[in-house]
Design a protein around this motif. Sequence first.
Motif, PDB file in Angstrom:
ATOM      1  N   LEU A  23       0.839  -1.188   0.000  1.00 24.12           N
ATOM      2  CA  LEU A  23       0.000   0.000   0.000  1.00 24.12           C
ATOM      3  C   LEU A  23       0.876   1.240   0.000  1.00 24.12           C
ATOM      4  N   GLU A  24       0.388   2.291  -0.639  1.00 22.70           N
ATOM      5  CA  GLU A  24       1.110   3.559  -0.686  1.00 22.70           C
ATOM      6  C   GLU A  24       0.137   4.697  -0.393  1.00 22.70           C
ATOM      7  N   LEU A  25       0.522   5.568   0.513  1.00 23.89           N
ATOM      8  CA  LEU A  25      -0.306   6.711   0.887  1.00 23.89           C
ATOM      9  C   LEU A  25       0.316   7.982   0.331  1.00 23.89           C
ATOM     10  N   ARG A  26      -0.505   8.762  -0.371  1.00 21.10           N
ATOM     11  CA  ARG A  26      -0.069  10.061  -0.898  1.00 21.10           C
ATOM     12  C   ARG A  26      -1.062  11.135  -0.477  1.00 21.10           C
ATOM     13  N   ALA A  27      -0.557  12.350  -0.297  1.00 18.07           N
ATOM     14  CA  ALA A  27      -1.407  13.499   0.029  1.00 18.07           C
ATOM     15  C   ALA A  27      -0.999  14.657  -0.861  1.00 18.07           C
ATOM     16  N   GLY A  29      -0.644  14.672  -3.936  1.00 17.48           N
ATOM     17  CA  GLY A  29       0.305  14.199  -4.940  1.00 17.48           C
ATOM     18  C   GLY A  29       1.683  13.875  -4.410  1.00 17.48           C
ATOM     19  N   ILE A  30       1.913  14.041  -3.107  1.00 18.97           N
ATOM     20  CA  ILE A  30       3.226  13.831  -2.504  1.00 18.97           C
ATOM     21  C   ILE A  30       3.248  12.504  -1.748  1.00 18.97           C
ATOM     22  N   PHE A  31       4.292  11.719  -1.967  1.00 15.91           N
ATOM     23  CA  PHE A  31       4.451  10.453  -1.253  1.00 15.91           C
ATOM     24  C   PHE A  31       4.554  10.718   0.240  1.00 15.91           C
ATOM     25  N   VAL A  32       3.774   9.984   1.022  1.00 14.88           N
ATOM     26  CA  VAL A  32       3.816  10.116   2.476  1.00 14.88           C
ATOM     27  C   VAL A  32       4.470   8.884   3.100  1.00 14.88           C
ATOM     28  N   MET A  33       3.983   7.698   2.758  1.00 17.10           N
ATOM     29  CA  MET A  33       4.540   6.458   3.303  1.00 17.10           C
ATOM     30  C   MET A  33       3.964   5.275   2.553  1.00 17.10           C
ATOM     31  N   ASP A  34       4.585   4.101   2.772  1.00 11.60           N
ATOM     32  CA  ASP A  34       4.038   2.870   2.213  1.00 11.60           C
ATOM     33  C   ASP A  34       4.251   1.739   3.207  1.00 11.60           C
ATOM     34  N   THR A  35       3.804   0.547   2.827  1.00  2.00           N
ATOM     35  CA  THR A  35       3.940  -0.602   3.718  1.00  2.00           C
ATOM     36  C   THR A  35       5.194  -1.409   3.425  1.00  2.00           C
TER      37      THR A  35
END
Length: 228
Positions: A23-27, A29-35
Amino acid sequence: MSGTETVIADGGLVLRHRSDGHLELRANGIFVMDTRETSTEKALATRALELHSKPGQVLIGGLGLGFTLEAVLADPRVEAVTVVEIEPRLVEWMRAGRIPHGPDLLKDERVHIEVADVAVVLRESHAETYDVVLLDVDNGPGYLVHDANGALYEAPALADARRATSPGGTVVVWSAAEAPALLEVMAQVFDEAEAHSYPVDLQGHSETYWLYVGRLSAAGAPPRNGTN
């Protein structure tokens, strides 16, 4: 789930199920974190808890994908955890299982979720409420996802975090890059301040992340240099 599936919420928050199974979280359009790389989220918790003999009451600013919370809950000394997350959709994804480990994390009886701005929560908290405060609300002062979060790295907000922390307590701030100015401000606000770097593999690229630690003396002296 399919590797091409993407979940998008209002405000530009995106949870993507990648083809590599992570999983990848973006806010915005900016990468925030992944698993895939979670060591820094876990280190944020474990480093802070190591510095406190009785971390019974913990506040986490920023839910993310839940790995900081998971590491905090793994410590049997922790009695209660308040997680402050400004994005209601992220909390919904956790509860609904869009983030698979989310439901089990949030059903822990020690966990209390507040959908709010952590700066406001700290400012309005009673004095000496928490033993440990962990702030992971953005990518750090040099790589802001939301410009408004810049105030969290300045003296007034850090002084609020100090006031909400018990004598002998710890405030730890995560940053995606070295931030000497943040360390300088924390040294003014807290009795002790130090920086810790952590090497990480970010999708095949070597990076260095940082934890900034502010500690209060057991005597509970007031913030230095007039910050209050």
